[in-house]
Motif scaffolding. Structure first.
Motif: not given
Lengths: 333, 606, 365
Positions: A311-333
């Protein structure tokens, strides 16, 4: 964005493997290194020599560790059959193990507990996000005011007070003294939504109180940081109203660290809110784990641990994806 | 004999009272106290139906030796609550006292404990059988006649073959696990029979030691006499199982009823609901009044909350029978004293003095510990005389034949206070005039045990005995203090723990503790590692005897010898405070079930 | 503001006591003080100047001289959004196109911000919101002041990006700030500032964060745009080269006050304040091979809490003892006219300064 997604997914796959390996190590290898008989541990309190041998064979504990690990991993998507001669135990997919105490696949326990934990987590996190973020924002904007000091002292209290205390006080007042709320024993999917709501109301509030306090502090600190940013000054220089500056510009930036913590919290919560569930006797994953510990039901403990880690791993994934939605800089990685 | 390893792990966990212990617990309990105070002041100020109900309490300790609210009125729902679920509902697999008590609702055995208050319950009476066994001269043949009209819940007749099949399941040790193995060890000590699931015979009734000449008769043939054999048959392991309904390992989820109730629903770790078994015939069962229409068990994790709801009347009694929590006790003794009983359990708190660890191999060093220990102080850490229990002087609890007033160290005389002068003299005698150093283990998951060990540490320091407290995980105890090898490696000289009997005789209580043949590599309970041929001999003699009076005398001798040698130091005969709802009828404490109320007799007023 | 004439003067015409100035922007005796735990920080302490449309004023000074505080003061950003903490104390008058901003309704001032007066910030990377595209940020600036739909606003944004020289503006409009180079970001920032055709543009260190090669382009752009839009421009910088490039007038600030101001030519070629000399001396020149002769201003900027008595510059001034009677350490010098529309605040006599400049300073530059 696609590349980012693939990278994150790969990272989660690796994380899940690490989780599996760690769980396997903790439950299978560490006891072995500590000189304990794993079959005895898995058998629970019953330790007839024959049964221990039976479990040893069923779990394949004589096999090389690598084979054991593979069987352990494979069971989750494929299910597993534990066999010892003609004594066959089926554990259908998703097989998180088999409890020799309740004589049920661990997934049956998880499956029953999951809705409770989900409902508890969902309600509580909506509450605490709303209350915590709102309080934090107002505190940041009224920094140094009576409101700010009051809210932060209250937040400190909220963080410091243990759930079993606030929970008992809440129940003492609202259930026992005033009788406003009835808490249903062993909530199940047979109960109506109304019963669920009434039973979960106090746990939501109590759990939210604890977390809201933390989020208020976090939001306040982050908002103060963000409000000092140049782009906030730019927004004002453009002639934007304060409401827009706060919500569209400041809060959006402040969401990033909040989201990080939130992702972790929700992941942990999905693994079961042990104290809340114990205090209010909510039959979720946390309580299942506590009961498993009481009845020395190692497979269930393992199952809950594994599930919580996933669950924590999946929650982390979701958070990572949300990061990308919120912060465009993350998409570049 | 095969070790009864489960005893120490199973019974203590359930019997152990949830007292405040470790700092965290103490905080929790402190918080709970505050809450309790908050709630009781408001709740009781209001009066209302709460107040009325509580006036009806039959009196403090009313149910200890008589029946409270005797009644034959049927109907209503009897509501149990408990923190811990039943270990197993499979009669051949359970080892928890609370389950044994509860199982009588739907499980019958050839003989069972009498449904009478207090010590009278220790008497065995016929249940499925018309009465106790006809025992042969040599004590090796037990014959029972079954009553007429015995039925299963599907209405089919219950026969002697069902009893034999049920008992045979004990032999299937790879599947049917967890229960005591006394019957198997007595009837088939070499383990020749492989159990019904590997039985080659057609009817799966291949166990030679049990004969069923007809459906009404069952004969047990013991290779060696055992005076406690009927005690074994009174345990749930002696219960019948209908072969066609045997779901093997999964039988625990839905056992087939032979008693007045049957299972309506069961959720492990959550709930159990029993309803009337219409196929049961009252005339076949003189013991069970079967008063409630329905019986519910709710597993609820929060002990303080459970106590509160007991006092509010949401539930009738605690199925675990472990006594109330500290906050519950406080408000119950203040406001509802008429609804509680201070129950004497058969549970003993003790410190094993490990003979294999120097200098405790020397009897005088052990005696020094006896003299230096402040039993009254330990009693205080366990909750005082009422909630904790009385100071112990004998290795046997009061309910077990073998208990005497023998008190060579003057512990009771001094009201538990230490005798420092004698302790120092004893130290001199053992060649350690300045004291010595050793280690003691205490289980962290047992509330109060670490506190008690720390208290003992302070007390012994007065005479120069330096003790290091090593808190251990209770779940691991069978492989830590249950392993003589680990004990030696780590240099443990003392082991603090608790113990209760499987059945109320010297054998059922004491053999794993003191018999040298019960020292095992793992799951050892002879933690003192007493290797005394005379003790072993006394066990053999007492077990072989079919005369209870003779056995009692032998156990009394054993007690004297163990105490004289300072082999094993008991310190508390445990008591607890139990809630007895005013709603309950036919309530009494049953010594045979460790002081618990006799569940099967209970009724409710509405 | 009757004491105005005592503490400061303005370029062009002498400061009148009348409240209706004729200049497009007129700042009178502006004081911006920040209360702190250590004391009152007098960031700007009695500053006056005026500016006409189509003209450029360069405000020069070290960091901490009060130049940025002045610009934010004009924009009203010292008060907007200052929550809870001890607020800045602002006094004086700021007249913009006939409106006095400090006494005006804050909401009215807000509506002027971005439309009448706009600002370009030093570091476009931190000044642009990282989570929104360039287009979104320009559209937001435009729609705040114009009631148009998003599409129209976006067209306007593309147009502006094109105007400031961003290639493929229709594509880059959807880029995020981090996807731009430094120069491009500053161009975008300029586009955003100009999207509403402001009459006053304040550029606060517009080129400091940029590469040298890009700096010139940005300066050219600002100059071109000013010509095109006819705005009044204030360029705030510590770099005299930048003002030389852009400004009609120069205002030199030191310790929250004006120490010299006048037409750019005058201030450059006939500076009459030792601090200005220092600034000129410490300015690297690419066109002359005199790098080794740089004359830095010694010491550090004055404390704005305990401003030195007398002339704030006296602790660092090599000529502090030229005037008699220790006057530089006791009396604060007023701005006095030293040439045509040229003022300086120094106790030395005109002759002394002319001599030092021509004999000692100019040859070294």
């Amino acid at each position: 964005m696609l590349a980012y997604l693939i990278r994150r997914l790969l990272a989660v796959v690796i994380m899940v493997l690490v989780v599996l390996l760690a769980t396997f190590t903790v439950f299978y290898m560490l006891p072995k290194w500590a000189g304990q008989d794993i079959a005895v541990l898995f058998a629970g309190k019953a330790t007839g020599a024959e049964q221990v041998e039976g479990i040893r064979t069923k779990l394949g504990l004589d096999e090389p560790l690598l084979v054991q690990f593979w069987e352990f991993v494979k069971a989750i998507p494929m299910g597993r059959t534990f066999a010892n001669g003609d004594d066959v135990t089926e554990c259908p997919a998703p097989c998180f193990g088999y409890s020799f105490v309740t004589e049920e696949p661990v997934w049956d326990t998880l499956k029953d507990a999951l809705p409770v934990t989900l409902a508890l987590a969902a309600g509580a996190c909506v509450l605490w996000l709303a209350a915590g973020v709102a309080t934090g924002v107002v505190s940041a904007l009224k920094r140094g005011s009576v409101w700010d000091r009051g809210a932060m002292i209250a937040a400190l209290g909220g963080v410091s007070l243990p759930i079993f205390f606030t929970g008992m006080v809440a129940m003492g007042i609202f259930v026992h003294s005033l009788g406003w709320v009835h808490i249903e024993d062993s909530l199940s999917t047979d109960d109506s939504i109304g019963v669920w709501f009434e039973t979960l109301l106090l746990p939501w509030i109590v759990l939210a109180l604890l977390n809201a306090a933390m989020y208020a502090r976090l939001t306040r600190a982050t908002m103060l940081d963000v409000l000092g940013e140049d782009y906030i000054r730019t927004a004002r220089a453009k002639g934007l109203g304060e409401r827009v500056v706060i919500t569209r510009h400041a809060l959006r930036s402040a969401m990033t660290p909040i989201l990080t913590v939130f992702g972790l919290d929700i992941g942990v919560l999905l693994g079961g809110a042990v104290l809340t569930e114990s205090t209010f006797n909510l039959p979720g994953l946390g309580l299942a784990a506590v009961q498993a510990i009481n009845s020395k039901d190692l497979p269930v403990i393992l199952g809950v641990t594994l599930f919580a880690a996933l669950a924590i791993a999946v929650a982390n994934l979701v958070v990572d994806l949300l990061y990308a939605v919120i912060d465009p800089r993350v998409r570049l990685g | 004999m095969v070790p009864r390893r489960e005893t120490g792990t199973a019974i203590p966990e359930v019997e152990g009272k949830m007292r405040t212990g470790s700092p965290k617990r103490r905080l929790a309990a402190g918080a709970a106290l505050v809450v309790a105070a908050l709630v009781t002041t408001t709740a009781c100020g209001g009066g209302g139906d709460n107040g009325d109900k509580n006036e009806d309490g039959a009196g403090y300790n009313a149910a200890l030796d008589k029946v409270v609210n005797a009644s034959t009125k049927k109907g209503g729902t009897l509501k149990f609550v408990g923190k811990q679920d039943f270990d197993s509902l499979d009669p051949q697999r359970t080892y928890y006292g609370m389950t044994w008590d509860f199982l009588r609702f739907f499980t019958r055995t050839l003989v069972t404990y009498d449904t009478k208050p207090g010590e009278a319950s220790n008497k065995l009476v016929g249940d499925l059988a018309t009465g106790p066994a006809e025992v042969s001269e040599d004590g090796k043949t037990y014959t029972y006649k079954l009553r007429d009209g015995l039925t299963w819940e599907d209405g089919s007749a219950l026969t002697s073959k069902d009893v034999k099949y049920g008992i045979e399941r004990i032999w299937a040790t790879d599947v049917i696990t967890g229960g005591p193995a006394y019957i198997k060890q007595t009837l088939d000590p070499k383990g020749e029979y492989e159990g019904p699931y590997k039985d080659k015979s057609k009817d799966k009734l291949g166990l030679k030691a049990i004969e069923t000449p007809d459906d009404q008769t069952i004969i047990f043939k013991l290779p060696k006499a055992n005076g406690d054999f009927e005690q074994f048959l009174a345990m749930p392991t002696g219960a019948p199982v209908k072969q066609s309904e045997d779901t093997r390992a999964k039988y625990t989820q839905r056992p087939f009823s032979s008693g007045p109730y049957k299972i309506e629903s069961r959720k492990a770790n959550k709930s159990l609901v029993l309803v009337r078994n219409d196929a049961w015939k009252k005339e076949s069962d003189p013991l069970r009044p079967a008063l409630p229409d329905k019986i519910t068990v709710t597993i609820s994790a929060n002990l303080e909350e459970n106590d509160k709801r007991l006092m509010e009347g949401d539930y009738d009694l605690d199925v675990n029978g472990t006594g109330m929590t500290q906050s519950g006790r406080v408000s119950a003794t203040q406001d509802h004293k008429g609804s509680i009983d201070n129950i004497q359990t058969s549970f003993v708190r003790y410190v094993a003095l490990v003979h294999n660890t120097k200098p405790l191999d020397d009897v005088n060093c052990r005696k020094a510990v006896f003299y230096a220990t402040d039993f009254a102080g330990l009693q205080q850490t366990r909750g005082g005389e009422v909630a904790g229990g009385e100071i112990a002087n004998s290795v046997f609890p009061k309910s077990i034949p073998g208990h005497t007033d023998y008190d060579p160290y003057g512990i009771l005389e001094r009201k538990g206070k230490p005798d420092v002068a004698k302790a120092k003299a004893a130290l001199k005698d053992c060649g350690q005039p300045n004291g010595f150093s050793t280690k003691i283990t205490a289980r962290t998951n047992n509330p109060g045990e670490v506190d008690a060990a720390e208290a003992l540490q302070e007390q012994l320091a007065e005479v120069g005995i330096k003790v290091e407290v090593d808190p251990i995980d209770g779940a691991q105890s069978s492989s830590i203090n249950g392993s003589p090898k680990v004990v030696k490696e780590r240099g443990y000289g003392m082991i603090m723990s608790g113990w209760g009997p499987d059945f109320p005789t010297g054998q059922g209580y004491a053999q794993p503790l003191f018999d040298s043949r019960f020292i095992f590599e793992n799951g050892n309970y002879n933690e003192s590692e007493i290797k005394d041929k005379e003790i072993d001999g006394l066990f053999d003699e007492a077990i072989a005897s079919t005369d209870p009076a003779k056995a009692k005398e032998l156990y009394e001798q054993m007690n004297k010898r163990l105490i004289d040698n300072a082999d094993w130091m008991p310190f508390i005969y445990e008591k607890n405070i139990s809630w007895r709802s005013p709603r309950l009828t036919n309530v009494y404490s049953s010594a045979a079930y460790n002081g618990r109320y006799d569940y099967v007799s209970l009724g409710v007023v509405k | 503001m009757t004491e105005l004439s005592k503490t400061g003067a303005a370029v062009g015409e002498p400061v009148a006591a009348s409240p209706a100035p004729t200049a497009f922007l007129e700042v009178r005796d502006l004081r911006v003080h920040f209360p702190t735990d250590d004391g009152l920080v007098k960031s700007v302490d009695g500053l006056s100047f005026s500016l006409e449309k189509g003209k450029t004023l360069g405000i020069v000074g070290e960091s901490g001289s009060g130049k940025s505080v002045t610009s934010l003061g004009i924009m009203g950003l010292h008060t907007a959004g200052q929550y809870g903490r001890r607020k800045a104390q602002i006094s004086g008058e700021i007249w913009l196109d006939g409106t006095e901003l400090l006494s005006a309704d804050p909401d009215h001032v807000r509506r002027l911000r971005g439309r009448e007066m706009a600002m370009i910030f030093q570091d476009p990377l931190s000044a642009l919101h990282p989570y929104y595209t360039i287009g979104q940020q320009i559209v937001e600036a435009y729609r705040t002041h114009h009631d148009v739909d998003k599409k129209t606003a976006k067209r306007r944004a593309v147009e502006m990006l094109d105007r400031v020289g961003i290639p493929q503006p229709d594509k880059r409009v959807d880029s995020y700030p981090h996807e731009f180079s430094g120069g491009m970001r500053q161009r975008a920032m300029i586009a955003m500032s100009l999207v509403n055709n402001p009459e006053l543009l304040i550029a606060d260190e517009p080129t400091t964060a940029l590469d040298v090669t890009v700096q010139a382009q940005i300066l050219d752009l600002i100059r071109d745009l000013q010509k095109e839009f006819g705005s009044a421009v204030i360029v705030i910088t510590h770099d005299l080269g930048v003002v030389a490039e852009l400004s009609d007038d120069i205002l030199v600030m030191y310790g929250g006050r004006c120490v010299e101001r006048g037409p750019a030519e005058e201030v450059f070629y006939e500076p009459r304040h030792p601090y200005t000399w220092g600034l000129l001396g410490s300015m690297p020149r690419l066109d002359r091979d005199q790098q080794e002769r740089l004359i830095p201003v010694k010491g550090s900027p004055p404390s704005l809490i305990n401003v030195p008595s007398g002339c704030a510059f006296n602790p660092r001034c090599p000529y502090a003892d030229v005037p008699k009677d220790n006057i530089t350490r006791t009396v604060r010098p007023e701005l006095t006219e030293v040439g045509s529309r040229h003022w300086a605040a120094c106790h030395m006599t005109q002759e002394q300064r002319e001599r030092i400049w021509t004999e000692e300073i100019a040859p070294k530059l």
